[in-house]
Design a protein around this motif. Structure first.
Motif: not given
Length: 345
Positions: A175-188
């Motif tokens: 069926g229709q699939f809603e994309l989960p949230r995209l996580k962007i992270k850094t410790v630089y």
């Protein structure tokens, strides 16, 4: 480890997720800024914070200026890391380019375009979609796990200008699939502070049923040449003679019927064709399964097999009110049929 009861932890996590979502409306493009970028101590940074507290208390208790000087130096390092880590992720632009269709249980692939207008390259950026709980993979009650699987994430070690990345998102049901949230992270750059942001995409993906083989699949094999005398489908080839046409200047002389030329009947060109089989009908009512989802899975198998063989076929679903069904052949038509199966109620 959480010291709160599970009954209190889950609502708190859900409330925090809703708060994050309220600060980042759904869109296929997003720019990271003060509103949607968050920063806090990393796991190693928590030890650094404990060190700050210890040096400050020791310097005050013993009146040691050297220890206090060390504490203030560490505080300055922390403030610089705070600023640099936040600036390193802020201003990044993310745009959704493409979402593929996938089989139930297999991942859909999401193509993203990253754009950085900073003069300095951005480093050590981790991108990943959060996991969707298999038991609650539904529109109304989808539960997201708070962590990102490192195997399904992409680490961009250096970003300057534009870059394209592809990320997998695991699916579970048709069926229709809603994309989960995209996580962007850094410790630089120092690993003391962790800056992250969430992106919520408006576009959805479609998941077709997992193919299921059925007993009478032999009906969807290519017909033999003896059966092609009536109603067979042909394509241009080299095997069987098909017809004679008047010779057109520029055509290959190897195809000229020289027997007709010798008899003075003029120049004709011979055309040949290869048989490709009978037209098939893939009908929902003919599937041997009893359950709706199982029938769709068997139709998925039939459409994929016929697409691989290049056999022309029609597909008829319960929603088709007319007797006539859409007909085609090849992989492109098979993909269109899979999309219809994914959208079937």
């Amino acid at each position: 480890m959480s010291f709160l009861p599970k009954a209190l932890t889950v609502p708190a996590t859900s409330a925090l997720s809703r708060w994050f979502a309220s600060r980042a409306p759904k869109s296929d493009s997003a720019t990271l800024n003060l509103r949607n970028v968050y920063i806090f101590f990393s796991r190693e940074g928590m030890l650094f914070a404990v060190l700050l507290v210890i040096t400050f208390i020791a310097g005050i208790n013993y009146g040691n200026n050297l220890v206090l000087g060390l504490c203030f130096y560490l505080v300055s390092v922390w403030l610089i890391s705070f600023h640099v880590t936040f600036a390193h992720i802020s201003g990044l632009k993310v745009q959704l380019i493409e979402v593929t269709i996938a089989e139930a249980g297999a991942p859909v692939w999401v193509t993203l375009q990253l754009r950085s207008e900073s003069r300095q390259p951005r480093r050590q950026l981790l991108f990943g979609f959060e996991q969707v709980d298999k038991e609650t993979d539904k529109k109304s009650s989808k539960k997201i796990k708070p962590n990102v699987d490192n195997q399904n994430s992409v680490l961009v070690t250096r970003l300057q200008g534009e870059q394209i990345i592809r990320l997998p998102v695991q699916t579970h049901s048709r069926g229709q699939f809603e994309l989960p949230r995209l996580k962007i992270k850094t410790v630089y750059p120092l690993g003391i502070m962790r800056a992250w942001s969430y992106v919520y995409f408006a576009r959805t993906a479609w998941v077709y049923p997992k193919p299921e083989a059925f007993d009478w699949q032999a009906q969807y094999s290519v017909a033999s040449q003896e059966d092609l005398a009536t109603g067979g489908q042909y394509r241009q080839g080299q095997d069987d003679f098909e017809r004679l046409d008047n010779y057109i200047e520029g055509e290959s002389l190897a195809r000229v019927s020289w027997g007709h030329v010798a008899r003075g009947q003029g120049m004709f060109t011979k055309h040949f064709a290869d048989p490709v089989g009978h037209e098939q009908s893939l009908d929902y009512a003919d599937m041997p399964a009893a359950h709706h989802e199982q029938r769709l899975a068997q139709m998925t198998y039939g459409a994929m097999r016929l697409g691989e063989l290049g056999v022309p076929f029609k597909m008829r679903l319960p929603s088709d009110v007319s007797a006539a069904a859409l007909m085609g052949e090849g992989d492109s038509f098979a993909q269109a049929c899979l999309l219809r199966l994914a959208k079937t109620p």
